[in-house]
Design an enzyme around this catalytic site. Structure first.
Site: not given
Ligand code: NAD
Length: 414
Positions: A94, A106
């Site tokens: 990344k 990490k």
């Molecule tokens: P979060 O916990 O804030 O939200 C997750 C969302 O997904 C919620 O709305 C939940 O209800 C929904 N969800 C859970 N299981 C589900 C399913 N089986 N089908 C559909 N929806 C489902 O998480 P986030 O921080 O928004 O992260 C989401 C993804 O993005 C993850 O894969 C995370 O690794 C990736 N990500 C997030 C960040 C960040 O800064 N937040 C950075 C890089 C990657």
């Protein structure tokens, strides 16, 4: 355990594929197939009931040829050595893709923060910093938040490190609260990065964002801000979902209303009677599909039914290897997770730069700099994909592996 071992070996394959395509020797793979440093620590903590519990923690540093290593600390019951190692290797890729002066790192602690009090979490966070203090620091390895860690935990860790070193060290860690040297724009950075990738992909495919039909899976930190940004840019967000179901309106959903009604877990669909399943959501007729929830959503079973022109992976690993191949054969432009979700680490880098210079930028300045970085990263990956006739995922791995390989070569390591 088995799953994380798979994650580690599959990450090694990814690095090997990229190095082979780039024409590097087997020796380069020998160097990059494992972190250069992996520390395991045991942290004794007095729990609220008076008893001592000993926790296991890890810090992996993949490759520091480009600069200090950087990456989050995860608090989770299923953390193990293989997962931490693999995630440090992903961070190297990344950082290479967005051209940050870092290698990947990490960390993780095996614990369940949901069952711990604030006092226990504080003692564990401070104990972890004391245990790893010799190998971390603003010019060595810079931690950040990850699964189940947040700005409060970063604040305790920064305070502990500053006390150990007897000087204020905001650049030791990123993801801090604003009053302790956090950056403007950090909370929305991932969604901003995804938005920029969508705009760049749309340009390549001749799609106007205004009026484009967008489907977003997941309505948490990443998905909800993204839906809002798309809505504000004039796109029609025709479907969103959470863990309990999906909402669909071909004329466009009222995203502001849904954001207002969403709970702190990112759930909103339970308020409505007529919902679709998450599988039906993925197969809706749309221009842009953004999986922003969990891994393994687009698989060989449904990749043939995806109707989007562009798929942008905001979540980690939402598309399997077989599905990536199918989407690519069908001419669907897939923007891979290592590029699309790099906004978070990019603004973490900006936070560290601001800490080092002691002068802070406005949110607008941060967003402008984020845009410049991601537009360039997207162009590098896209051009590599076209020129080398590989899909965007392999192209991203190639761009990501190139910088650390060159830096290792110039240093005379390989
Ligand atoms: P979060 O916990 O804030 O939200 C997750 C969302 O997904 C919620 O709305 C939940 O209800 C929904 N969800 C859970 N299981 C589900 C399913 N089986 N089908 C559909 N929806 C489902 O998480 P986030 O921080 O928004 O992260 C989401 C993804 O993005 C993850 O894969 C995370 O690794 C990736 N990500 C997030 C960040 C960040 O800064 N937040 C950075 C890089 C990657």
């Amino acid at each position: 355990m088995g799953e994380n071992l798979n994650l580690f070996t599959s990450t090694q394959h990814v690095i090997q594929d990229a190095l082979t395509k780039l024409g590097y020797s087997e020796e380069m793979f020998e160097l990059l197939k494992e972190p250069i440093r992996m520390l395991t620590v045991r942290i004794p903590i007095r729990m609220d009931d008076g008893k001592i519990k000993v926790f296991t923690g890890y810090r992996a540093q993949h490759n520091d040829s480009v600069g200090p290593t950087k990456g989050g600390v995860r608090f989770h019951p299923e953390v193990d050595e293989e997962e931490v190692k693999a995630l440090s290797m992903w961070m190297s890729l990344k950082c290479g893709i967005v051209d940050l002066p870092y290698g990947g790192g990490k960390g993780g602690i095996i614990c369940d923060p949901r069952t711990m009090s604030m006092g226990e979490l504080e003692r564990l966070s401070r104990g972890y910093v004391r245990a790893i203090s010799q190998i971390v620091g603003p010019t060595k390895d810079i931690p950040a938040p990850d699964v189940y860690t947040n700005s409060q935990i970063m604040a305790w860790m920064m305070d502990e490190y500053s006390r150990l070193r007897e000087n204020d060290s905001p650049g030791f860690i990123t993801g801090k609260p604003l009053v302790l040297g956090g950056s403007q724009g950090r909370e929305k950075a991932t969604a901003q990065g995804v938005t920029i990738c969508i705009e760049e992909a749309a340009k390549r495919k001749g799609i106007q964002i205004e009026g484009a039909r967008v489907v977003v899976q997941g309505f948490g930190n990443a998905g909800s801000y993204l839906a809002k940004f798309m809505h504000d840019a004039g796109a029609k967000v025709i479907a969103i979902s959470d863990a309990h179901g999906a909402l669909h309106d071909p004329d466009g959903l009222d995203i502001d209303y849904l954001l207002d009604r969403r709970d702190s877990f990112g759930t909103v669909t339970t308020l409505f009677e007529n919902t679709l399943s998450n599988q039906e959501l993925l197969e809706l007729d749309c221009d842009i599909l953004v999986p922003a929830a969990v891994s393994n959503q687009i698989t060989a079973a449904n990749a043939h039914n995806i109707k989007a022109t562009i798929v942008v992976e905001a979540a980690n690993g939402p598309t399997t290897v077989e599905a990536t191949k199918i989407l690519s054969e069908r001419g669907i432009l897939l923007v891979p997770d290592v590029l699309a979700s790099a906004g978070g680490v990019t603004v973490s880098y900006f936070e560290w730069v601001q800490n080092n210079q002691g002068y802070y930028w406005t949110e607008e300045e941060v967003n402008d700099k984020l845009r410049a970085k991601l537009v360039e990263a997207f162009a590098n990956v896209y051009d590599t994909s076209v020129n080398r006739q590989v899909n965007m995922r392999l192209a991203a791995y190639m761009v990501g592996a190139r910088k650390m390989s060159e830096a290792s070569r110039f240093r005379g390591w390989v």
